[in-house]
Scaffold this motif. Structure first.
Motif, PDB file in Angstrom:
ATOM      1  N   GLN A  16       0.834  -1.205   0.000  1.00  0.00           N
ATOM      2  CA  GLN A  16       0.000   0.000   0.000  1.00  0.00           C
ATOM      3  C   GLN A  16       0.867   1.254   0.000  1.00  0.00           C
ATOM      4  OE1 GLN A  16      -2.169  -0.922   3.555  1.00  0.00           O
ATOM      5  NE2 GLN A  16      -3.913  -1.769   2.449  1.00  0.00           N
ATOM      6  N   SER A  19       2.580   1.663  -3.465  1.00  0.00           N
ATOM      7  CA  SER A  19       1.613   2.128  -4.468  1.00  0.00           C
ATOM      8  C   SER A  19       1.289   3.605  -4.281  1.00  0.00           C
ATOM      9  CB  SER A  19       0.326   1.303  -4.387  1.00  0.00           C
ATOM     10  OG  SER A  19       0.569  -0.016  -4.791  1.00  0.00           O
ATOM     11  N   ARG A  23       1.990   6.606  -6.974  1.00  0.00           N
ATOM     12  CA  ARG A  23       0.916   7.512  -7.418  1.00  0.00           C
ATOM     13  C   ARG A  23       1.312   8.970  -7.198  1.00  0.00           C
ATOM     14  NH1 ARG A  23      -3.187   3.929  -5.314  1.00  0.00           N
ATOM     15  NH2 ARG A  23      -3.699   5.397  -3.664  1.00  0.00           N
ATOM     16  N   VAL A  54       5.994  -2.537 -12.665  1.00  0.00           N
ATOM     17  CA  VAL A  54       4.918  -1.593 -12.369  1.00  0.00           C
ATOM     18  C   VAL A  54       4.110  -1.422 -13.654  1.00  0.00           C
ATOM     19  CG1 VAL A  54       4.326   0.736 -11.585  1.00  0.00           C
ATOM     20  CG2 VAL A  54       6.419  -0.339 -10.761  1.00  0.00           C
ATOM     21  N   HIS A 105       0.643  -6.120  -5.802  1.00  0.00           N
ATOM     22  CA  HIS A 105      -0.294  -5.236  -5.101  1.00  0.00           C
ATOM     23  C   HIS A 105      -1.050  -4.425  -6.146  1.00  0.00           C
ATOM     24  CE1 HIS A 105      -1.767  -1.779  -2.835  1.00  0.00           C
ATOM     25  NE2 HIS A 105      -1.828  -2.632  -1.825  1.00  0.00           N
ATOM     26  N   SER A 107      -4.012  -1.565  -6.852  1.00  0.00           N
ATOM     27  CA  SER A 107      -4.790  -0.496  -6.218  1.00  0.00           C
ATOM     28  C   SER A 107      -5.496   0.314  -7.299  1.00  0.00           C
ATOM     29  CB  SER A 107      -3.899   0.402  -5.356  1.00  0.00           C
ATOM     30  OG  SER A 107      -2.888   0.987  -6.129  1.00  0.00           O
ATOM     31  N   LEU A 133      -3.394   0.521 -10.651  1.00  0.00           N
ATOM     32  CA  LEU A 133      -1.934   0.466 -10.529  1.00  0.00           C
ATOM     33  C   LEU A 133      -1.559  -0.925 -10.029  1.00  0.00           C
ATOM     34  CD1 LEU A 133       0.850   1.869 -10.517  1.00  0.00           C
ATOM     35  CD2 LEU A 133       0.362   2.565  -8.166  1.00  0.00           C
ATOM     36  N   ASP A 134      -0.673  -1.566 -10.754  1.00  0.00           N
ATOM     37  CA  ASP A 134      -0.228  -2.932 -10.434  1.00  0.00           C
ATOM     38  C   ASP A 134       1.261  -2.867 -10.119  1.00  0.00           C
ATOM     39  OD1 ASP A 134       0.474  -5.619 -10.393  1.00  0.00           O
ATOM     40  OD2 ASP A 134      -0.063  -6.016 -12.479  1.00  0.00           O
ATOM     41  N   VAL A 135       1.608  -3.136  -8.862  1.00  0.00           N
ATOM     42  CA  VAL A 135       3.010  -3.102  -8.437  1.00  0.00           C
ATOM     43  C   VAL A 135       3.417  -4.540  -8.109  1.00  0.00           C
ATOM     44  CG1 VAL A 135       4.677  -2.176  -6.791  1.00  0.00           C
ATOM     45  CG2 VAL A 135       2.723  -0.789  -7.492  1.00  0.00           C
TER      46      VAL A 135
END
Length: 196
Positions: A16, A19, A23, A54, A105, A107, A133-135
């Motif tokens: 979290q 991410s 952002r 990412v 992760h 989000s 968003l894909d980390v």
């Protein structure tokens, strides 16, 4: 299990946090429509040792930007690994999932007033989400830490068992064995005729 749960909670919090940082690091360039700058930032972030990838997905499931340029434009279906956990019926989507050798992760990137004011997106009521968003993070540090914790637990338990065993043996020797030996010696003396 308790340690593993603690580490998993830590990984979720770290995902979290990461991410949110990504952002914030890309927000200004996004508002100014400097997509090349955002792409460069994602590529630099993706070259780290912990973060292995990412991606930013558009609402239609297409990779809009990625730390790996070859992924840009690739469409991801609802049943594909990154999307399936969130789109399964009746299932609360996990924020962090296992992704083979790594952790992922996901989000949601919400639309907000600044995006609308910059002319990038439709009003919030018409388009509440602008992407995902894909980390992807390496699970190696977590596995190494968990393995070390397991080894410490095994050595601690072995040491406790040995110490407890030694204390129990000393206790049994003093409280049980010695009185029994005195009883045996007394029985032999009585057998020899010593009634004192």
């Amino acid at each position: 299990r308790s340690t593993e749960r603690g580490f998993n909670a830590f990984v979720l919090a770290e995902g979290q946090h990461t991410s949110a940082l990504i952002r914030r690091a890309t927000q200004d360039a996004m508002l100014l429509n400097r997509k090349g700058e955002v792409q460069g930032t994602l590529e630099r972030i993706g070259r780290g040792s912990t973060i292995t990838g990412v991606r930013i997905y558009g609402t239609e499931g297409r990779v809009v930007m990625s730390s790996d340029r070859r992924e840009i434009g690739r469409r991801v279906g609802i049943t594909d690994p990154p999307c399936a956990p969130c789109h399964a019926e009746g299932v609360k989507p996990p924020e962090t999932t296992s992704a083979g050798p790594g952790l992922r992760h996901l989000s949601v990137i919400p639309n907000d007033a600044s995006c609308v004011a910059a002319g990038c997106h439709a009003p919030v009521r018409d388009q509440p989400i602008v992407g995902v968003l894909d980390v992807e993070m390496s699970s190696k540090p977590l596995e190494t830490t968990l393995q070390a914790a397991r080894h410490r637990t095994i050595w601690t338990m072995a040491s406790l068992i040995l110490v407890t065993g030694a204390i129990s043996a000393a206790f049994i020797h003093r409280v049980v064995h010695r009185p029994v030996l005195r009883l045996q010696e007394g029985t032999r003396r009585i057998a020899r005729g010593d009634l004192d």
